[in-house]
Scaffold this active site. Structure first.
Site, PDB file in Angstrom:
ATOM      1  CD  GLU A  94      -2.495  -1.013   2.807  1.00 15.14           C
ATOM      2  OE1 GLU A  94      -3.444  -1.774   3.007  1.00 15.14           O
ATOM      3  OE2 GLU A  94      -2.088  -0.198   3.660  1.00 15.14           O
ATOM      4  CB  CYS A 107       2.614   7.524   3.475  1.00 20.00           C
ATOM      5  SG  CYS A 107       2.891   6.340   4.755  1.00 20.00           S
ATOM      6  CB  CYS A 114       5.588  -5.268   9.085  1.00 17.94           C
ATOM      7  SG  CYS A 114       6.793  -4.634  10.266  1.00 17.94           S
ATOM      8  CB  CYS A 118       3.210  -2.315  16.141  1.00 20.20           C
ATOM      9  SG  CYS A 118       4.966  -2.009  15.856  1.00 20.20           S
ATOM     10  CB  CYS A 121       0.425  -1.881  13.082  1.00 12.95           C
ATOM     11  SG  CYS A 121       0.869  -1.938  11.341  1.00 12.95           S
ATOM     12  N   GLY A 161       5.884  -2.149   6.581  1.00  9.62           N
ATOM     13  CA  GLY A 161       7.248  -2.622   6.811  1.00  9.62           C
ATOM     14  C   GLY A 161       8.075  -1.693   7.666  1.00  9.62           C
ATOM     15  CD  GLU A 162      11.862  -0.278  11.159  1.00 10.50           C
ATOM     16  OE1 GLU A 162      10.990   0.156  11.932  1.00 10.50           O
ATOM     17  OE2 GLU A 162      12.741   0.465  10.645  1.00 10.50           O
ATOM     18  CB  SER A 216       7.149   4.674  15.726  1.00 13.92           C
ATOM     19  OG  SER A 216       6.920   5.041  14.397  1.00 13.92           O
ATOM     20  CG  LEU A 217       9.146   7.426  22.265  1.00 11.44           C
ATOM     21  CD1 LEU A 217      10.289   6.438  22.366  1.00 11.44           C
ATOM     22  CD2 LEU A 217       9.619   8.810  22.705  1.00 11.44           C
ATOM     23  CG  HIS A 218       4.008   4.806  19.024  1.00  4.89           C
ATOM     24  ND1 HIS A 218       3.797   6.008  18.393  1.00  4.89           N
ATOM     25  CD2 HIS A 218       4.203   3.908  18.021  1.00  4.89           C
ATOM     26  CE1 HIS A 218       3.863   5.854  17.091  1.00  4.89           C
ATOM     27  NE2 HIS A 218       4.111   4.595  16.836  1.00  4.89           N
ATOM     28  CG  ASN A 292      -4.927   5.884  11.918  1.00  6.02           C
ATOM     29  OD1 ASN A 292      -5.689   6.794  11.647  1.00  6.02           O
ATOM     30  ND2 ASN A 292      -3.666   5.874  11.529  1.00  6.02           N
ATOM     31  CB  CYS A 334      -0.093   1.224   8.100  1.00 11.18           C
ATOM     32  SG  CYS A 334       1.172   0.124   7.559  1.00 11.18           S
TER      33      CYS A 334
HETATM   34  S1  SF4 Z   1       3.673  -0.107  12.811  1.00 15.64           S
HETATM   35 FE1  SF4 Z   1       5.279  -0.299  11.272  1.00 15.64          FE
HETATM   36  S2  SF4 Z   1       6.846  -1.535  12.334  1.00 15.64           S
HETATM   37 FE2  SF4 Z   1       4.960  -1.810  13.514  1.00 15.64          FE
HETATM   38  S3  SF4 Z   1       3.990  -3.679  12.646  1.00 15.64           S
HETATM   39 FE3  SF4 Z   1       3.152  -1.882  11.547  1.00 15.64          FE
HETATM   40  S4  SF4 Z   1       4.407  -1.685   9.713  1.00 15.64           S
HETATM   41 FE4  SF4 Z   1       5.546  -2.970  11.185  1.00 15.64          FE
END
Ligand code: SF4
Length: 343
Positions: A94, A107, A114, A118, A121, A161-162, A216-218, A292, A334
């Site tokens: 995407e 983006c 991934c 997280c 996500c 992805g990372e 991405s601290l969060h 989100n 995402c």
């Molecule tokens: S937030 Fe980013 S690093 Fe975390 S699972 Fe989703 S895509 Fe992967």
């Protein structure tokens, strides 16, 4: 027969490759790249200032990544547009286009799926398939530009992805997007967003190119961050912040911290104070993002909570923005759109 993707080459390597394999002069390389990056032509047969013989040789030996657009969703509220692309092997990724008064940003994804899981996500839930090539990463930008008939002004590696776990391909794609002979996008218009791969953040500081770093601290504590981002057990917050300091020492650049705000989880006054302590004197900016729609069912805090949280950070001299929500009427988060196509 295996064919090399032109988009995977740096300018220098492509020039040498075409010289060695097809006996092309340098100006041919410039012509081909002009067709791809400026005219958005992804088919050698249409490159009409090349001889038919040259076009045939190129088609026999090379390809140009050009993913198929499988789905598009456009927000009626703010024009945010989400693209679902099918890569050559059928993998789905995407990209999202965001509209601002003076620019548009894309983006983009760096991996198919991934591995980092997280909890907030949708992509993490879909699992990891493979790394994207540098060419596939770039092709998202070029395909979007062709579709919109408009140049993208900013690129953020914040899709699926990372990016720092696909370091070499991501860096190659950035160098090509930045190269004056290729996409010629200013480095300061390119942002890498990472979940916090500490050793790679330090390595990124060695790059001789002025991109922006977003982390991405969060959450302000290991206890909270472990629950949101399993990667925190490998790179705990102390190690992550130390990597950011080293990055800043090397680059003298401000680091942006993304902070997904979740009702009753990380949105209290105490959380804000802990966050200021964690950031300390690091030159930084904090982006607060109301969570989100997500697989864990986390809810957004009320606006007044976010304002109070932001003001505690601002009082300590930390530049803080509450990010405007975009694309809330489409599957802009995402992994949401891909999730619809694979379930
Ligand atoms: S937030 Fe980013 S690093 Fe975390 S699972 Fe989703 S895509 Fe992967």
């Amino acid at each position: 027969m295996f064919k090399n993707d032109i988009l995977n080459f740096s300018y220098k390597d492509l020039k040498e490759h075409l010289q060695e394999n097809l006996n092309f002069k340098t100006f041919r390389t410039d012509q081909i790249l002009d067709w791809i990056y400026n005219k958005h032509v992804f088919n050698f047969e249409e490159m009409t200032n090349l001889s038919i013989d040259a076009r045939n040789k190129l088609s026999e030996n090379y390809t140009i990544s050009n993913p198929e657009i499988m789905d598009i969703q456009k927000s009626k509220q703010d024009e945010t547009t989400k693209f679902l692309f099918k890569l050559d092997d059928g993998a789905l990724v995407e990209s999202v286009v965001l509209y601002y008064p003076n620019r548009i940003a894309a983006c983009i994804s760096s991996q198919v799926g991934c591995a980092l899981k997280c909890t907030f996500c949708n992509t993490g839930k879909l699992g990891f398939q493979r790394n994207m090539t540098g060419g596939e990463i770039i092709s998202q930008v070029l395909t979007i530009e062709k579709y919109l008939d408009r140049r993208i002004n900013n690129i953020v590696y914040m899709g699926m992805g990372e990016p720092l776990l696909n370091y070499d391909n991501v860096v190659n794609s950035i160098l090509n997007l930045n190269d004056k002979k290729m996409r010629n996008l200013g480095a300061r218009h390119i942002t890498i967003s990472t979940s916090g791969i500490a050793d790679k953040i330090e390595e990124l500081g060695n790059l001789d190119i002025e991109i922006r770093l977003s982390v991405s601290l969060h959450a302000p504590t290991n206890y909270q961050r472990d629950q949101l981002m399993p990667i925190n057990t490998k790179y705990p917050v102390e190690e992550l912040m130390q990597a950011c300091e080293i990055y800043q020492e090397k680059t003298n650049k401000r680091v942006t911290f993304e902070y997904i705000a979740i009702k009753g989880f990380n949105d209290s006054k105490e959380d804000a104070i802990k966050l200021t302590e964690l950031i300390g004197n690091l030159k930084s900016m904090v982006n607060i993002i109301p969570v989100n729609p997500n697989p864990a069912g986390y809810e957004k805090p009320k606006r007044e909570y976010l304002m109070k949280f932001a003001n505690i950070l601002r009082d300590k001299g930390i530049d803080t923005v509450i990010r405007a929500e975009k694309g809330t009427d489409i599957d802009a988060a995402c992994g949401q759109l891909k999730g619809k196509h694979v379930n």
